[in-house]
Each structure stands twice: as structure tokens, then as C-alpha cells.
Scaffold this motif. Sequence first.
Motif, short mmCIF file in Angstrom:
data_model
loop_
_atom_site.label_atom_id
_atom_site.label_comp_id
_atom_site.label_asym_id
_atom_site.label_seq_id
_atom_site.Cartn_x
_atom_site.Cartn_y
_atom_site.Cartn_z
N ILE A 151 0.83 -1.20 0.00
CA ILE A 151 0.00 0.00 0.00
C ILE A 151 0.87 1.26 0.00
O ILE A 151 0.59 2.21 -0.73
CB ILE A 151 -0.99 0.00 1.18
N ASP A 152 1.91 1.26 0.80
CA ASP A 152 2.83 2.41 0.83
C ASP A 152 3.42 2.67 -0.55
O ASP A 152 3.48 3.81 -1.02
CB ASP A 152 3.95 2.20 1.84
N ARG A 153 3.88 1.60 -1.20
CA ARG A 153 4.48 1.73 -2.53
C ARG A 153 3.46 2.25 -3.55
O ARG A 153 3.76 3.13 -4.35
CB ARG A 153 5.03 0.36 -2.97
N LEU A 154 2.23 1.73 -3.47
CA LEU A 154 1.20 2.18 -4.41
C LEU A 154 0.79 3.63 -4.14
O LEU A 154 0.53 4.38 -5.08
CB LEU A 154 -0.02 1.26 -4.33
N GLU A 155 0.70 4.01 -2.87
CA GLU A 155 0.37 5.40 -2.55
C GLU A 155 1.42 6.34 -3.10
O GLU A 155 1.09 7.42 -3.60
CB GLU A 155 0.22 5.59 -1.04
N GLU A 156 2.67 5.93 -3.00
CA GLU A 156 3.74 6.76 -3.55
C GLU A 156 3.62 6.84 -5.07
O GLU A 156 3.78 7.90 -5.67
CB GLU A 156 5.09 6.16 -3.15
N MET A 157 3.32 5.72 -5.69
CA MET A 157 3.21 5.65 -7.14
C MET A 157 2.06 6.51 -7.66
O MET A 157 2.17 7.14 -8.72
CB MET A 157 2.99 4.18 -7.55
N TYR A 158 0.96 6.55 -6.91
CA TYR A 158 -0.24 7.29 -7.34
C TYR A 158 -0.43 8.59 -6.57
O TYR A 158 -1.55 9.10 -6.47
CB TYR A 158 -1.48 6.41 -7.21
N ASP A 159 0.63 9.14 -6.03
CA ASP A 159 0.60 10.42 -5.31
C ASP A 159 -0.45 10.47 -4.20
O ASP A 159 -1.10 11.49 -3.99
CB ASP A 159 0.38 11.59 -6.28
N GLY A 160 -0.63 9.35 -3.53
CA GLY A 160 -1.52 9.31 -2.37
C GLY A 160 -3.00 9.25 -2.69
O GLY A 160 -3.83 9.36 -1.79
N ASP A 161 -3.37 9.07 -3.95
CA ASP A 161 -4.79 9.02 -4.33
C ASP A 161 -5.37 7.65 -3.98
O ASP A 161 -5.03 6.65 -4.62
CB ASP A 161 -4.95 9.29 -5.82
N TYR A 190 -8.24 6.30 -4.50
CA TYR A 190 -9.06 5.66 -5.53
C TYR A 190 -8.19 4.96 -6.57
O TYR A 190 -8.52 3.88 -7.04
CB TYR A 190 -9.99 6.68 -6.18
N TRP A 191 -7.06 5.57 -6.93
CA TRP A 191 -6.15 4.93 -7.88
C TRP A 191 -5.47 3.72 -7.27
O TRP A 191 -5.23 2.72 -7.95
CB TRP A 191 -5.12 5.93 -8.40
N VAL A 192 -5.15 3.81 -5.98
CA VAL A 192 -4.55 2.67 -5.28
C VAL A 192 -5.53 1.50 -5.31
O VAL A 192 -5.17 0.37 -5.64
CB VAL A 192 -4.16 3.03 -3.83
N LEU A 193 -6.78 1.77 -4.97
CA LEU A 193 -7.80 0.73 -4.97
C LEU A 193 -8.00 0.16 -6.36
O LEU A 193 -8.11 -1.06 -6.54
CB LEU A 193 -9.12 1.26 -4.41
N GLU A 194 -8.05 1.01 -7.36
CA GLU A 194 -8.23 0.54 -8.74
C GLU A 194 -7.06 -0.35 -9.16
O GLU A 194 -7.26 -1.38 -9.80
CB GLU A 194 -8.36 1.73 -9.69
N HIS A 195 -5.86 0.03 -8.79
CA HIS A 195 -4.69 -0.80 -9.10
C HIS A 195 -4.84 -2.18 -8.44
O HIS A 195 -4.58 -3.21 -9.08
CB HIS A 195 -3.42 -0.12 -8.60
#
Length: 58
Positions: free
Chosen positions: A30-40, A42-47
Motif C-alpha cells: 500500500i505504501d508503494r502504491l500510494e507513492e506511485m499514485y501520489d496518495g490518491d 481511488y487509484w490505489v484501490l483501482e490498481h
Amino acid sequence: MGGIDEAKKVLEETVALAKKLYGRRWMDAIDRLEEMYDGDPYWVLEHLRREARRRGVA
């Protein structure tokens, strides 16, 4: 109050999918994805949803 309920649902689904996909390392994922999607969230969940479909988890 609708915004709070929606945020809670997004968080719960995000955590559940991350646990299924990444096991003990779900928080790191989750931390890595939040960084990848600038903390969004909804994009983290979609990924995570796409990754779960790709792996046949969800």
C-alpha cells in the motif's frame, strides 16, 4: 457523513485486497502504491482491483 462512509469503504476494500494479494507485506504494498499514485486512494484501490482480477483473486 456520506464522504466518511465512502472513505471507510474504500479503505476497508483496499486493505482486504492488499492482504489477499500480498500477505504479510500488505502495508509495504500500500505504501508503494500510494507513492506511485501520489496518495490518491481511488487509484490505489483501482490498481489493487486490476491486480486481483489479473491474478484471479477477486
